[in-house]
Design a protein around this motif. Structure first.
Motif, short mmCIF file in Angstrom:
data_model
loop_
_atom_site.label_atom_id
_atom_site.label_comp_id
_atom_site.label_asym_id
_atom_site.label_seq_id
_atom_site.Cartn_x
_atom_site.Cartn_y
_atom_site.Cartn_z
N LYS A 93 -28.43 49.47 13.45
CA LYS A 93 -29.58 49.92 14.25
C LYS A 93 -30.56 48.78 14.48
CE LYS A 93 -30.95 53.39 11.79
NZ LYS A 93 -31.78 54.55 11.37
N LEU A 94 -30.91 48.04 13.43
CA LEU A 94 -31.87 46.96 13.58
C LEU A 94 -31.31 45.83 14.45
CD1 LEU A 94 -33.41 46.72 9.98
CD2 LEU A 94 -34.35 47.84 12.01
N ALA A 95 -30.03 45.51 14.25
CA ALA A 95 -29.41 44.47 15.08
C ALA A 95 -29.31 44.94 16.53
CB ALA A 95 -28.02 44.12 14.54
N GLY A 96 -29.01 46.22 16.75
CA GLY A 96 -28.95 46.74 18.11
C GLY A 96 -30.31 46.76 18.78
N VAL A 239 -24.44 39.57 16.71
CA VAL A 239 -23.60 39.10 15.60
C VAL A 239 -24.43 38.43 14.50
CG1 VAL A 239 -21.79 37.47 14.98
CG2 VAL A 239 -21.49 38.97 16.95
N PRO A 240 -25.27 37.42 14.80
CA PRO A 240 -26.05 36.82 13.70
C PRO A 240 -27.13 37.76 13.16
CG PRO A 240 -26.69 35.84 15.79
CD PRO A 240 -25.49 36.70 16.07
N SER A 241 -27.65 38.66 14.00
CA SER A 241 -28.66 39.61 13.51
C SER A 241 -28.07 40.55 12.48
CB SER A 241 -29.24 40.41 14.68
OG SER A 241 -29.92 39.59 15.59
N LEU A 242 -26.83 40.97 12.68
CA LEU A 242 -26.20 41.91 11.77
C LEU A 242 -26.00 41.30 10.38
CD1 LEU A 242 -24.85 44.73 11.50
CD2 LEU A 242 -22.69 43.63 12.11
N GLY A 243 -25.66 40.03 10.32
CA GLY A 243 -25.38 39.41 9.04
C GLY A 243 -26.53 38.64 8.43
N ASN A 244 -27.68 38.61 9.09
CA ASN A 244 -28.81 37.83 8.58
C ASN A 244 -29.36 38.47 7.31
OD1 ASN A 244 -31.78 36.98 8.39
ND2 ASN A 244 -31.00 35.64 10.00
N PHE A 245 -29.69 37.65 6.32
CA PHE A 245 -30.31 38.16 5.10
C PHE A 245 -31.62 37.48 4.76
CE2 PHE A 245 -27.51 34.73 3.82
CZ PHE A 245 -28.28 33.99 2.94
N VAL A 246 -31.93 36.36 5.44
CA VAL A 246 -33.17 35.65 5.16
C VAL A 246 -34.37 36.42 5.71
CG1 VAL A 246 -34.46 33.53 5.58
CG2 VAL A 246 -32.01 33.42 5.10
N VAL A 247 -34.28 36.84 6.97
CA VAL A 247 -35.40 37.56 7.59
C VAL A 247 -35.68 38.89 6.89
CG1 VAL A 247 -36.17 38.68 9.71
CG2 VAL A 247 -35.12 36.42 9.82
N PRO A 248 -34.67 39.74 6.60
CA PRO A 248 -34.99 40.97 5.86
C PRO A 248 -35.58 40.71 4.49
CG PRO A 248 -32.83 41.13 6.88
CD PRO A 248 -33.27 39.72 7.04
N THR A 256 -36.56 46.69 3.37
CA THR A 256 -35.55 46.88 4.41
C THR A 256 -34.32 46.08 4.01
OG1 THR A 256 -37.27 47.11 6.10
CG2 THR A 256 -35.04 46.65 6.85
N VAL A 257 -33.29 46.78 3.57
CA VAL A 257 -32.06 46.13 3.11
C VAL A 257 -31.02 46.21 4.21
CG1 VAL A 257 -30.25 46.13 1.37
CG2 VAL A 257 -32.58 46.78 0.73
N MET A 258 -30.51 45.05 4.56
CA MET A 258 -29.44 44.98 5.55
C MET A 258 -28.16 44.56 4.85
SD MET A 258 -31.42 43.41 8.88
CE MET A 258 -29.97 43.57 9.94
#
Length: 307
Positions: A93-96, A239-248, A256-258
């Protein structure tokens, strides 16, 4: 009529099976010399890690960490747990949402850049990619300075009397989306600019000559012909938004855990490499499906445009 052969044709005529095999070997060696470094790089840094990830999913974690090499399907059962499915769904949802906002902001930006005089386009594109010249962590920390309760935004709003007390801007899903949007917006603008810049201006002129208003021209001509760029930009952002962990981690404050945070924690904190590999495999499968859908849509669009 005398038949004469040029030296090149004569040489080709005299080459027998042995010569042809030698020529093929020479061509093959040339191709390997050209493609070898790239293929070797992909094999070492892509295929080997991917094979390790796939193999780890079949084992389970030891009592004190590490890997117990006993075949098991427990990791896939755990992924189906509602807790982890919720994290994956939140990430999608957040990446979309980030991708949608990037498209809404990036398309007008790319369109305006493509309509600039040619001498100003390079300047505008440099300004678009300029944030990439700064370290990603530094840019993310700058957002913390902007969004915290004593940051620039809250101080400005308080100073002009717009608010009575500071707003909670930091450590929210909105802050995460804003950070991802800022980080990856150029990846949307660049392919959109490339698609719009290649568009034949005579098509828009023909539409105007036929009586279409600018809005109708955009929806009927410009947007359909630039949809391949739209699809590419959406993939580049999603694609990079879905796997990002630095920003969350920094802007979400752990609230907010991704899925990127979850995978990182499995490897570095829980030391559960098999389950972390299973989560990574799920993300890879989602991305492969996305890329396949993008390639299918691009082929359909290309076929429709040729027709």
């Amino acid at each position: 009529m005398s038949s004469t052969l040029t030296p090149q044709r004569a040489a080709r005529t005299d080459v027998g099976p042995v010569g042809r095999r030698a020529a093929r070997r020479e061509r093959l060696a040339g191709r390997l010399a050209t493609l070898g470094p790239g293929l070797g790089y992909l094999a070492v840094f892509l295929l080997v890690p991917l094979a390790l990830v796939l193999s780890y999913t079949l084992f389970h974690r030891g009592r004190f960490g590490g890997i117990v090499y006993e075949a098991s399907t427990d990791n896939f059962t755990r992924v189906a747990d509602g807790l982890y499915l919720g994290v994956i769904w939140t990430s999608v949802k957040l990446a979309g949402l980030t991708t949608l906002l990037a498209l809404l902001l990036g398309y007008p930006t790319a369109y305006l850049i493509a309509r600039l005089p040619r001498r100003w386009r390079t300047v505008a594109l440099v300004l678009v990619v300029l944030p990439f010249w700064t370290n990603f962590l530094i840019r993310t920390y700058a957002w913390i300075i902007l969004l915290n309760s004593e940051g620039v935004i809250n101080r400005t709003l308080t100073g002009i009397g717009a608010i009575d007390r500071p707003l909670e801007l930091l450590y929210t899903p909105g802050a995460v989306v804003g950070g991802l949007l800022y980080a990856y917006l150029p990846l949307m603008v660049l392919p959109l600019y490339s698609a719009i810049e290649r568009l034949d201006p005579q098509l828009r002129e023909a539409s105007a000559n036929l009586g279409a208003r600018p809005v109708r021209t955009f929806w009927s001509v410009t947007l359909p012909l630039t949809l391949p760029g739209v699809l590419t930009g959406c993939v580049f952002v999603f694609v990079p938004s879905l796997g990002n962990f630095v920003v969350p981690e920094l802007l979400g404050g752990g609230r907010t855990v991704m899925v990127g945070n979850l995978i990182r924690d499995q490897f570095l904190k829980a030391r559960d490499w098999p389950f972390g590999s299973t989560l990574a495999l799920v993300v890879i499968a989602l991305l492969i499906l996305l890329l396949m859908a993008q390639a299918w849509a691009a082929r359909r669009l290309a076929g429709g445009n040729r027709a």
